[in-house]
Design an enzyme around this catalytic site. Structure first.
Site, PDB file in Angstrom:
ATOM      1  N   ASN A 113     -34.164   5.323  -9.132  1.00  0.00           N
ATOM      2  CA  ASN A 113     -33.184   6.348  -9.910  1.00  0.00           C
ATOM      3  C   ASN A 113     -31.979   5.752 -10.535  1.00  0.00           C
ATOM      4  OD1 ASN A 113     -31.810   9.216 -10.095  1.00  0.00           O
ATOM      5  ND2 ASN A 113     -30.321   8.055  -8.844  1.00  0.00           N
ATOM      6  N   ASP A 121     -26.148  -4.321  -6.272  1.00  0.00           N
ATOM      7  CA  ASP A 121     -26.703  -4.237  -7.488  1.00  0.00           C
ATOM      8  C   ASP A 121     -28.047  -4.462  -7.616  1.00  0.00           C
ATOM      9  OD1 ASP A 121     -26.760  -4.699 -10.038  1.00  0.00           O
ATOM     10  OD2 ASP A 121     -25.040  -6.222 -10.329  1.00  0.00           O
ATOM     11  N   LYS A 129     -35.632   3.178 -21.116  1.00  0.00           N
ATOM     12  CA  LYS A 129     -36.571   4.237 -20.409  1.00  0.00           C
ATOM     13  C   LYS A 129     -38.056   4.278 -21.222  1.00  0.00           C
ATOM     14  CE  LYS A 129     -33.127   6.170 -18.019  1.00  0.00           C
ATOM     15  NZ  LYS A 129     -33.252   6.038 -16.557  1.00  0.00           N
ATOM     16  N   TYR A 156     -30.409   2.554 -24.458  1.00  0.00           N
ATOM     17  CA  TYR A 156     -31.033   3.417 -23.043  1.00  0.00           C
ATOM     18  C   TYR A 156     -32.493   3.880 -23.350  1.00  0.00           C
ATOM     19  CZ  TYR A 156     -30.908   7.579 -19.959  1.00  0.00           C
ATOM     20  OH  TYR A 156     -31.120   8.488 -19.083  1.00  0.00           O
TER      21      TYR A 156
END
Ligand code: BGC
Length: 270
Positions: A102, A75, A172, A168
């Site tokens: 990724n 993890d 990013k 999210y």
């Protein structure tokens, strides 16, 4: 062969490199791991969280392309597990030349209802996980004085706000700033750090959208190239960023999105 399938492999480009791809058990990560092996990497570690049988199958495919493979369960948001993974990689590969951060996740929550644990989980995986892996990878690269390449997979949503995905988008955007900071600090150590920002790529993460005719029609309106991207089209650009052909590229954010960030609604003027 369609544009999406073009398969311009250079089997020498990454000769001898040792790589780690996080979240490699499917989607974009899987294609990247295979691409690195096909472009001559000596060793590719595939990090995954669940489904060990899928990781084992991927390791088999990597080895069929002539690279040493390693399935690395961890993890990435857990510091102890990341340390354990890097210890194994250092022992089995003798060092690391390429890291592709990724692994990532997204869940949908309108902002007014977004629970704190959903916010934390996405930031933990997408941002803190990338930090932990980049730091460990960069330590190996600088201690060995060999340098290396780190690629962070961000998103078009580093610049395009997206309803229901505040966590999210924030993760990013922060990841891209992390890219620039590490690039700045480590350029003199020959560690290059770049972000690759995909648009809509057909993977399980967005299958509910492209798998539904109405969802697909709506999605295609947002893409000037009028098609969804393929994972191989991301993997090809990652291989380039990891290679010596990109030797002077650091701190960059490369959008690979069929034009999604070009304000598609302005394409006919008006
Ligand atoms: C997301 C996908 C989405 C794409 C374009 C990506 O960052 O992971 O779910 O389809 O952006 O909106």
């Amino acid at each position: 062969m369609t544009e999406a399938q073009s398969d311009n492999i250079n089997p020498h480009r990454l000769r001898g490199r040792r790589a780690l791809v996080t979240g490699a058990n499917g989607g974009i990560g899987r294609s990247i791991a295979i691409r690195l092996a096909r472009e001559g990497a000596a060793a590719v570690a595939v990090n995954y969280l669940s489904r060990p049988e899928v990781a084992a199958e991927l390791v088999g495919e990597i080895e069929a392309w002539g690279a040493k493979g390693l399935a690395a369960q961890a993890d990435i948001a857990d510091e102890a597990q990341v340390d354990e993974m890097f210890k194994r990689i250092a022992e089995e590969f003798g060092g690391l030349d390429i890291l592709v951060n990724n692994a990532g996740m997204e869940t949908h929550h309108p902002f007014l209802k977004m629970p704190l644990d959903a916010w934390r989980k996405v930031l933990d995986v997408n941002l803190t996980g990338a930090f932990l892996c980049a730091q460990r990878a960069a330590r190996l690269m600088t201690e060995a004085k060999t340098g290396g390449a780190i690629v962070n997979i961000s998103s078009v949503h580093t610049v395009i706000p997206w309803g229901g995905y505040a966590h999210y988008c924030a993760s990013k955007a922060a990841l891209d700033m992390l890219t620039k900071n590490i690039a700045l600090e480590l350029a003199s150590e020959k560690v290059r750090v770049n972000s690759l920002a995909p648009g809509a790529i057909a993977t399980p993460i967005n299958e509910d959208v492209w798998g539904d005719p109405e969802g697909l029609r709506d999605l295609l309106r947002k893409i000037p190239s009028e098609r969804i991207g393929q994972t191989e089209e991301i993997a090809a650009c990652v291989a380039f960023l990891c290679s010596d052909e990109a030797s002077y590229v650091t701190g960059a954010i490369l959008f690979v999105d069929g034009g999604m960030t070009l304000y598609p609604e302005f394409r006919h003027g008006g």
